[in-house]
Scaffold this motif. Structure first.
Motif, short mmCIF file in Angstrom:
data_model
loop_
_atom_site.label_atom_id
_atom_site.label_comp_id
_atom_site.label_asym_id
_atom_site.label_seq_id
_atom_site.Cartn_x
_atom_site.Cartn_y
_atom_site.Cartn_z
N ARG A 204 5.63 1.85 -3.29
CA ARG A 204 6.44 1.85 -2.06
C ARG A 204 6.77 3.28 -1.62
O ARG A 204 6.67 3.62 -0.44
N GLN A 205 7.14 4.12 -2.59
CA GLN A 205 7.44 5.51 -2.26
C GLN A 205 6.21 6.22 -1.71
O GLN A 205 6.29 6.96 -0.72
N HIS A 208 5.54 5.18 1.79
CA HIS A 208 6.53 5.76 2.71
C HIS A 208 6.25 7.24 2.98
O HIS A 208 6.33 7.70 4.13
N GLN A 212 0.59 3.94 4.22
CA GLN A 212 -0.05 2.78 3.61
C GLN A 212 -1.54 3.06 3.46
O GLN A 212 -2.16 3.67 4.34
#
Length: 308
Positions: A204-205, A208, A212
């Motif tokens: 996820r980090q 971000h 993606q």
């Protein structure tokens, strides 16, 4: 050959071997989305190919996945095309063409005056250019031509790949992902669950920070899937898979470092032109190649003719 050079050769060899396993598909060092770059490359080579004599013998330096061989063969079916590359395994060449793996540009085991033209697309600048120019001069017939499509340090290809390298560095070095996952895995089933959570968090980090589908996300997601799908008691197997993922990511960092060095070599244009002049070549007009009228040039095309 030194250890670092062996590592680089292995990194490129594994890369093109993977291309071979996938049937030669892929865009090489180009961003996957930049199809307009490939179209601009083909247009550049079309003009060069049109000027070649009938049944010309053409050598492609650092042929890689053979994309230039494919383009030239489609443009001029009469050409006799040979590609060389240092990688020990290459994708199949187009029908009627031949490739020579495990062959360095600086030392090509072919006879003098064997070719009417020598070409390279994002390959020549990776070599010891002085030695390679010597081989080009030896292999080229009098009046023969050279076409080089060279990287630019101020172009979008290097920019894209530097960002990619930073994403890999972040996940391997700054996050120390695989070391962190192995520490958690040592604590049994509960540790396995925590390792999966950690891989998800890093993914996820990474998405971000870098986007993606960036390497930061890709590598972390591959680790998460390895943990989630692996047998609960197969810690050794998971660890081996981690090692393979980390090795491939490290090899990509090596290749991207090579790209940055190659751009610096290509940008030292005065030195390249002087070396060709000393070897008996006359330089034609340099052409900046871009993917569109409003786009920054991503490469320069340098033509030469052997005059002595």
């Amino acid at each position: 050959m030194s250890g670092p050079e062996q590592n680089k050769d292995r990194a490129w060899g594994e890369y093109w071997a993977d291309q071979a396993r996938r049937g030669g598909k892929g865009t090489g060092c180009l961003p996957e989305a930049m199809h307009s770059i490939a179209r601009a490359q083909q247009q550049c080579w079309s003009g060069f190919a049109d000027a070649l004599p009938h049944n010309a013998d053409v050598l492609d330096l650092a042929t890689g996945n053979g994309i230039l061989l494919h383009w030239l063969k489609a443009m001029r079916p009469d050409l006799s095309l040979t590609g060389i590359d240092l990688a020990p395994q290459l994708p199949p060449p187009p029908a009627g063409c031949r490739t020579m793996p495990s062959t360095r540009m600086e030392n090509i085991p072919l006879g003098d005056a064997s070719f009417d033209a020598i070409v390279s697309q994002f390959g020549f600048e990776y070599s010891d250019v002085a030695a390679t120019i010597g081989e080009i001069s030896r292999l080229l017939r009098d009046g023969g031509t050279v076409g080089l499509l060279l990287h630019r340090g101020d172009g979008p290809i290097l920019e894209h790949n530097i960002a990619r390298r930073e994403a890999i560095r972040w996940v391997l070095e700054e996050q120390s992902l695989f070391e962190a996952l192995r520490r958690r895995m040592d604590k049994g089933a509960e540790g396995r669950a925590r390792a999966i959570e950690h891989a998800e968090s890093v993914a996820r980090q990474g998405a971000h920070i870098f986007g993606q589908q960036s390497p930061a996300w890709e590598i972390s997601e591959a680790a998460r899937q390895t943990l989630a799908l692996g047998a609960k008691d197969n810690v050794e197997g998971i660890t081996r898979t981690f090692a393979v993922i980390a090795q491939r990511a490290g090899e990509e960092m090596d290749r991207l470092g090579d790209l940055e060095d190659a751009c610096a070599t290509a940008d030292n244009r005065a030195a390249l032109l002087a070396l060709f002049a000393e070897a008996g070549f006359e330089a034609g007009e340099t052409q900046a190649i871009s993917a569109g009228a409003e786009e920054r040039p991503f490469a320069d095309f340098l033509p030469f003719c052997k005059t002595r």
